[in-house]
Design a protein around this motif. Sequence first.
Motif, PDB file in Angstrom:
ATOM      1  N   MET A 167       7.290   7.540  40.503  1.00 18.24           N
ATOM      2  CA  MET A 167       5.642   7.654  39.848  1.00 18.24           C
ATOM      3  C   MET A 167       5.881   7.002  38.497  1.00 18.24           C
ATOM      4  N   ILE A 168       4.962   6.098  38.350  1.00 18.77           N
ATOM      5  CA  ILE A 168       4.994   5.713  36.746  1.00 18.77           C
ATOM      6  C   ILE A 168       3.509   5.709  36.324  1.00 18.77           C
ATOM      7  N   PRO A 169       3.234   6.265  35.075  1.00 19.03           N
ATOM      8  CA  PRO A 169       1.907   5.807  34.366  1.00 19.03           C
ATOM      9  C   PRO A 169       1.539   4.389  34.009  1.00 19.03           C
ATOM     10  N   CYS A 170       0.185   4.577  34.328  1.00 19.67           N
ATOM     11  CA  CYS A 170      -0.400   3.015  34.190  1.00 19.67           C
ATOM     12  C   CYS A 170      -1.602   2.966  33.269  1.00 19.67           C
ATOM     13  N   ALA A 171      -2.147   4.150  32.882  1.00 17.32           N
ATOM     14  CA  ALA A 171      -3.158   4.092  31.854  1.00 17.32           C
ATOM     15  C   ALA A 171      -3.179   5.324  31.060  1.00 17.32           C
ATOM     16  N   TRP A 172      -3.369   5.395  29.560  1.00 22.63           N
ATOM     17  CA  TRP A 172      -3.260   6.472  28.701  1.00 22.63           C
ATOM     18  C   TRP A 172      -4.497   6.386  27.966  1.00 22.63           C
ATOM     19  N   ASP A 173      -5.053   7.702  27.620  1.00 19.93           N
ATOM     20  CA  ASP A 173      -5.951   7.624  26.469  1.00 19.93           C
ATOM     21  C   ASP A 173      -5.441   7.417  25.097  1.00 19.93           C
ATOM     22  N   ASP A 174      -6.433   7.407  24.096  1.00 23.02           N
ATOM     23  CA  ASP A 174      -5.912   7.274  22.741  1.00 23.02           C
ATOM     24  C   ASP A 174      -4.897   7.890  22.196  1.00 23.02           C
ATOM     25  N   GLU A 175      -4.715   9.151  22.645  1.00 27.03           N
ATOM     26  CA  GLU A 175      -3.859  10.181  22.120  1.00 27.03           C
ATOM     27  C   GLU A 175      -2.470  10.079  22.879  1.00 27.03           C
ATOM     28  N   GLY A 176      -2.278   9.255  23.901  1.00 27.73           N
ATOM     29  CA  GLY A 176      -1.267   8.917  24.619  1.00 27.73           C
ATOM     30  C   GLY A 176      -1.201   9.836  25.857  1.00 27.73           C
ATOM     31  N   ILE A 177      -1.924  10.398  26.337  1.00 30.82           N
ATOM     32  CA  ILE A 177      -2.102  11.573  27.643  1.00 30.82           C
ATOM     33  C   ILE A 177      -2.343  10.381  28.703  1.00 30.82           C
TER      34      ILE A 177
ATOM     35  N   GLU B  97      -3.910   7.803  34.517  1.00 30.99           N
ATOM     36  CA  GLU B  97      -3.706   7.393  36.032  1.00 30.99           C
ATOM     37  C   GLU B  97      -2.289   6.744  36.156  1.00 30.99           C
ATOM     38  N   MET B  98      -1.809   7.095  37.418  1.00 33.94           N
ATOM     39  CA  MET B  98      -0.437   6.818  37.884  1.00 33.94           C
ATOM     40  C   MET B  98      -0.457   5.825  38.928  1.00 33.94           C
ATOM     41  N   GLU B  99       0.776   5.272  39.080  1.00 31.16           N
ATOM     42  CA  GLU B  99       1.164   4.038  40.260  1.00 31.16           C
ATOM     43  C   GLU B  99       2.290   4.429  40.750  1.00 31.16           C
TER      44      GLU B  99
ATOM     45  N   GLU C 165      -5.287   6.324  44.197  1.00 33.06           N
ATOM     46  CA  GLU C 165      -6.903   6.563  44.036  1.00 33.06           C
ATOM     47  C   GLU C 165      -6.855   7.729  43.597  1.00 33.06           C
ATOM     48  N   ASN C 166      -6.161   8.761  43.983  1.00 33.28           N
ATOM     49  CA  ASN C 166      -6.335  10.248  43.605  1.00 33.28           C
ATOM     50  C   ASN C 166      -5.504  10.489  42.559  1.00 33.28           C
ATOM     51  N   SER C 167      -4.887   9.668  41.687  1.00 25.78           N
ATOM     52  CA  SER C 167      -3.957   9.895  40.855  1.00 25.78           C
ATOM     53  C   SER C 167      -3.989  11.062  39.732  1.00 25.78           C
ATOM     54  N   GLU C 168      -5.141  11.446  39.714  1.00 29.89           N
ATOM     55  CA  GLU C 168      -5.485  12.749  38.706  1.00 29.89           C
ATOM     56  C   GLU C 168      -4.768  14.000  39.287  1.00 29.89           C
ATOM     57  N   PHE C 169      -4.343  13.969  40.665  1.00 25.20           N
ATOM     58  CA  PHE C 169      -3.713  15.244  41.063  1.00 25.20           C
ATOM     59  C   PHE C 169      -2.116  15.153  40.920  1.00 25.20           C
ATOM     60  N   PHE C 170      -1.523  13.964  40.651  1.00 29.00           N
ATOM     61  CA  PHE C 170      -0.160  13.690  40.043  1.00 29.00           C
ATOM     62  C   PHE C 170       0.287  13.411  38.804  1.00 29.00           C
ATOM     63  N   LEU C 171      -0.600  13.675  37.884  1.00 28.08           N
ATOM     64  CA  LEU C 171      -0.188  13.310  36.456  1.00 28.08           C
ATOM     65  C   LEU C 171       0.738  14.100  36.027  1.00 28.08           C
ATOM     66  N   ASN C 172       1.303  15.039  36.518  1.00 26.69           N
ATOM     67  CA  ASN C 172       2.699  15.930  36.025  1.00 26.69           C
ATOM     68  C   ASN C 172       3.826  15.282  36.897  1.00 26.69           C
TER      69      ASN C 172
END
Length: 78
Positions: free
Chosen positions: A1-11, A14-16, A28-35
């Motif tokens: 699992m790798i991150p693919c999008a961050w906010d301005d603070e680096g949080i 989205e995941m891939e 599609e439902n990456s918000e459930f897997f951000l950790n």
Amino acid sequence: MIPCAWDDEGIVLEMEIQTTNEETYSIENSEFFLNMVGKCIQASGPIITSKKGDKRIFIKKIAVTENDGREAAPTAPL
């Protein structure tokens, strides 16, 4: 699992999934897997391929694999 999008603070936003044969699937439902950044997993769910060839998965079932240094720990379907 790798991150693919961050906010301005680096949080991570989205995941891939990157497969062992180096294919990448947006989740599609990456918000459930951000950790789960950096985890090795097995996932299943419907896959959609765009006309451009981009692949997206809606994860319905997921398990952390032993490649992560832990035993597989299946989670409940979403």
